[in-house]
Design a protein around this motif. Structure first.
Motif, PDB file in Angstrom:
ATOM      1  N   LEU A   1      53.419  30.676  46.930  1.00 11.24           N
ATOM      2  CA  LEU A   1      54.103  30.512  45.650  1.00 11.24           C
ATOM      3  C   LEU A   1      55.574  30.156  45.805  1.00 11.24           C
ATOM      4  CD1 LEU A   1      53.161  33.104  42.940  1.00 11.24           C
ATOM      5  CD2 LEU A   1      53.038  30.618  42.901  1.00 11.24           C
ATOM      6  N   LYS A   2      56.193  30.811  46.769  1.00  5.79           N
ATOM      7  CA  LYS A   2      57.613  30.612  47.013  1.00  5.79           C
ATOM      8  C   LYS A   2      57.941  29.159  47.332  1.00  5.79           C
ATOM      9  CE  LYS A   2      58.923  32.962  50.462  1.00  5.79           C
ATOM     10  NZ  LYS A   2      59.415  33.819  51.533  1.00  5.79           N
ATOM     11  N   LYS A   3      57.053  28.549  48.155  1.00  2.00           N
ATOM     12  CA  LYS A   3      57.349  27.192  48.640  1.00  2.00           C
ATOM     13  C   LYS A   3      56.886  26.117  47.665  1.00  2.00           C
ATOM     14  CE  LYS A   3      56.220  28.954  53.106  1.00  2.00           C
ATOM     15  NZ  LYS A   3      54.924  29.074  53.762  1.00  2.00           N
ATOM     16  N   PHE A   4      55.947  26.470  46.802  1.00  4.71           N
ATOM     17  CA  PHE A   4      55.460  25.486  45.840  1.00  4.71           C
ATOM     18  C   PHE A   4      56.472  25.292  44.730  1.00  4.71           C
ATOM     19  CE2 PHE A   4      50.632  26.325  46.507  1.00  4.71           C
ATOM     20  CZ  PHE A   4      50.742  25.803  47.774  1.00  4.71           C
ATOM     21  N   LYS A   5      56.646  24.050  44.333  1.00  2.00           N
ATOM     22  CA  LYS A   5      57.536  23.773  43.215  1.00  2.00           C
ATOM     23  C   LYS A   5      56.752  23.938  41.910  1.00  2.00           C
ATOM     24  CE  LYS A   5      61.378  22.140  45.291  1.00  2.00           C
ATOM     25  NZ  LYS A   5      61.203  22.837  46.576  1.00  2.00           N
ATOM     26  N   VAL A   6      56.344  25.182  41.660  1.00  3.57           N
ATOM     27  CA  VAL A   6      55.480  25.450  40.526  1.00  3.57           C
ATOM     28  C   VAL A   6      56.297  25.859  39.314  1.00  3.57           C
ATOM     29  CG1 VAL A   6      53.707  26.988  39.640  1.00  3.57           C
ATOM     30  CG2 VAL A   6      53.512  26.064  41.925  1.00  3.57           C
ATOM     31  N   TYR A   7      55.800  25.468  38.135  1.00  3.77           N
ATOM     32  CA  TYR A   7      56.504  25.721  36.889  1.00  3.77           C
ATOM     33  C   TYR A   7      55.831  26.851  36.102  1.00  3.77           C
ATOM     34  CZ  TYR A   7      58.106  24.636  32.132  1.00  3.77           C
ATOM     35  OH  TYR A   7      58.630  24.694  30.870  1.00  3.77           O
ATOM     36  N   LYS A   8      54.493  26.916  36.214  1.00  9.54           N
ATOM     37  CA  LYS A   8      53.738  27.823  35.353  1.00  9.54           C
ATOM     38  C   LYS A   8      52.501  28.348  36.080  1.00  9.54           C
ATOM     39  CE  LYS A   8      53.045  26.268  31.004  1.00  9.54           C
ATOM     40  NZ  LYS A   8      52.319  25.454  29.984  1.00  9.54           N
ATOM     41  N   LEU A   9      52.131  29.599  35.801  1.00 10.30           N
ATOM     42  CA  LEU A   9      50.871  30.135  36.315  1.00 10.30           C
ATOM     43  C   LEU A   9      49.890  30.246  35.158  1.00 10.30           C
ATOM     44  CD1 LEU A   9      52.055  33.069  38.632  1.00 10.30           C
ATOM     45  CD2 LEU A   9      51.674  30.654  39.215  1.00 10.30           C
ATOM     46  N   LYS A  10      48.675  29.745  35.378  1.00 11.79           N
ATOM     47  CA  LYS A  10      47.618  29.895  34.380  1.00 11.79           C
ATOM     48  C   LYS A  10      46.716  31.051  34.810  1.00 11.79           C
ATOM     49  CE  LYS A  10      46.117  26.601  31.921  1.00 11.79           C
ATOM     50  NZ  LYS A  10      45.308  25.473  31.385  1.00 11.79           N
ATOM     51  N   ILE A  11      46.794  32.141  34.081  1.00  8.76           N
ATOM     52  CA  ILE A  11      46.024  33.342  34.437  1.00  8.76           C
ATOM     53  C   ILE A  11      44.546  33.077  34.158  1.00  8.76           C
ATOM     54  CG2 ILE A  11      45.722  35.810  34.011  1.00  8.76           C
ATOM     55  CD1 ILE A  11      48.657  35.754  32.909  1.00  8.76           C
ATOM     56  N   ASP A  12      43.729  33.214  35.190  1.00  8.76           N
ATOM     57  CA  ASP A  12      42.321  32.834  35.080  1.00  8.76           C
ATOM     58  C   ASP A  12      41.598  33.624  33.994  1.00  8.76           C
ATOM     59  OD1 ASP A  12      40.138  31.182  36.264  1.00  8.76           O
ATOM     60  OD2 ASP A  12      39.222  33.161  36.453  1.00  8.76           O
ATOM     61  N   GLN A  13      40.656  32.942  33.342  1.00  5.35           N
ATOM     62  CA  GLN A  13      39.966  33.581  32.226  1.00  5.35           C
ATOM     63  C   GLN A  13      39.107  34.764  32.643  1.00  5.35           C
ATOM     64  OE1 GLN A  13      38.382  29.770  30.679  1.00  5.35           O
ATOM     65  NE2 GLN A  13      36.351  30.542  31.118  1.00  5.35           N
ATOM     66  N   SER A  14      38.743  34.844  33.908  1.00  5.82           N
ATOM     67  CA  SER A  14      37.944  35.992  34.351  1.00  5.82           C
ATOM     68  C   SER A  14      38.738  37.302  34.246  1.00  5.82           C
ATOM     69  CB  SER A  14      37.460  35.786  35.793  1.00  5.82           C
ATOM     70  OG  SER A  14      38.565  35.705  36.669  1.00  5.82           O
ATOM     71  N   PHE A  15      40.067  37.232  34.317  1.00  2.00           N
ATOM     72  CA  PHE A  15      40.888  38.439  34.151  1.00  2.00           C
ATOM     73  C   PHE A  15      41.142  38.740  32.677  1.00  2.00           C
ATOM     74  CE2 PHE A  15      42.559  36.543  38.184  1.00  2.00           C
ATOM     75  CZ  PHE A  15      41.923  37.422  39.035  1.00  2.00           C
ATOM     76  N   VAL A  16      41.120  37.664  31.870  1.00  4.37           N
ATOM     77  CA  VAL A  16      41.450  37.808  30.454  1.00  4.37           C
ATOM     78  C   VAL A  16      40.255  38.353  29.659  1.00  4.37           C
ATOM     79  CG1 VAL A  16      42.129  36.509  28.377  1.00  4.37           C
ATOM     80  CG2 VAL A  16      43.144  35.938  30.606  1.00  4.37           C
ATOM     81  N   ARG A  17      39.053  38.011  30.131  1.00  6.38           N
ATOM     82  CA  ARG A  17      37.832  38.298  29.371  1.00  6.38           C
ATOM     83  C   ARG A  17      37.769  39.759  28.916  1.00  6.38           C
ATOM     84  NH1 ARG A  17      34.014  36.532  33.001  1.00  6.38           N
ATOM     85  NH2 ARG A  17      34.699  34.441  32.447  1.00  6.38           N
ATOM     86  N   ASP A  18      37.948  40.711  29.850  1.00  6.44           N
ATOM     87  CA  ASP A  18      37.760  42.137  29.512  1.00  6.44           C
ATOM     88  C   ASP A  18      39.073  42.892  29.392  1.00  6.44           C
ATOM     89  OD1 ASP A  18      34.979  41.751  29.596  1.00  6.44           O
ATOM     90  OD2 ASP A  18      34.995  41.939  31.782  1.00  6.44           O
TER      91      ASP A  18
END
Ligand code: C2E
Ligand code: MG
Ligand code: MG
Ligand code: MG
Length: 280
Positions: free
Chosen positions: A193-210
């Protein structure tokens, strides 16, 4: 008797396998002509800011309907076939072009600005010509790079992290944003994560479901949001279907949400209506 059942099972098993292999071959053959036969369509799912309740983004999702396979084929089935056959390169370039053109058309129609998120397969991301291709599409369609967001999975860095980082740097320098899709389901997420020039994390739906009932999922989602904030990254929750899920995400200060609770992926004309709906 036992023997006969056993043999019967065996034959059933191989027939199922043969059937699957045949369908796969049929699919790859049909995929070759899918674009020229105009069987593919891009639909758009709204991404909503939790702070304002407004649509701030669109995720472009590919749809394929073909008589050769008896109608609609799901991305879960045809994307892997497109990847294995290499057809994801021309198909992925087509999706990029459509999505970028669409984003430009919404600007021209005077609609509120929305980011356009496009999914990229690992194979597209390994192609060193990708930054050039994307720059060319943006230039030809007249879309400012900051409108485009590329959704990558953690798997893009699995084979060749250095190569992936080099391509990410080039895209970042050109002003294109990148997000990590299905975050939390891949490998080595934290170390990269540190090295990636990432802007946003998309939290996977498997964690959101319950999320409303499962204490561990609550803990995971809350930890992802807090970590993202410390790293200066935005968060979006995928697969939000209920008011309960939404209120938990709001409490945790998640930035955005996407899911059936607000809208399914819809054709362009419907998305335009959602976007132009007056709000208080
Ligand atoms: P993804 O990028 O994680 O996309 C989210 C998927 O979740 C989409 O499925 C979307 O329709 C579905 N979804 C959205 N909201 C909800 C919800 O509230 N509940 C549930 N149960 N599902 C929801 P879809 O369109 O079938 O796409 C599946 C996957 O196929 C995508 O996952 C993505 O990995 C891949 N895909 C789709 N279009 C493309 C494309 O143009 N290029 C590439 N490389 N992959 C694509
Ligand atoms: Mg995605
Ligand atoms: Mg996802
Ligand atoms: Mg996915």
């Amino acid at each position: 008797q036992v023997k006969r059942t056993g043999r019967h099972d065996y034959r059933f098993f191989t027939l199922a396998m043969q059937h699957r292999a045949a369908r796969h071959l049929q699919m790859v053959n049909a995929l070759r002509y899918a674009l020229e036969r105009e069987q593919m369509q891009v639909v758009y799912q709204p991404q909503i800011s939790l702070a304002t309740g407004r649509i701030v983004g669109a995720e472009a999702l590919l749809r394929w309907t073909t008589p050769e396979l008896g109608g609609a084929v799901t991305p879960a089935e045809f994307i892997p076939a497109a990847e294995e056959s290499g057809l994801i390169l021309p198909i992925g370039a087509w999706v990029l072009r459509q999505a970028v053109r669409q984003a430009r058309a919404w600007i021209d129609a005077g609609l509120p600005p929305v980011a356009m998120a496009v999914n990229l397969s690992a194979m597209q991301f390994r192609n060193t010509e990708l930054p050039e291709l994307i720059a060319q599409i943006l230039e030809e369609e007249g879309l400012p790079p900051s409108y485009l967001e590329l959704e990558l999975t953690e798997g893009v860095a699995a084979h060749d992290p250095q190569g992936a980082i080099a391509i990410m740097n080039q895209l970042h320098e050109r002003g294109v944003r990148m997000s990590i899709d299905d975050f939390g389901t891949g490998y080595s997420s934290l170390s990269h994560l540190k090295k990636f020039k990432v802007y946003k994390l998309k939290i996977d739906q498997s964690f959101v479901r319950d999320i409303s009932t499962d204490a561990e999922d609550k803990a995971i989602v809350s930890a992802i949001i807090n970590m993202a904030r410390s790293l200066g990254l935005k968060t979006i929750a995928e697969g939000v279907e209920t008011a309960e899920q939404l209120s938990f995400l709001r409490e945790q200060h998640c930035d955005e949400m996407q899911g059936y609770y607000f809208s399914k992926p819809v054709p362009e004309a419907e998305f335009r209506q959602l976007l132009s709906k007056p709000r208080d």
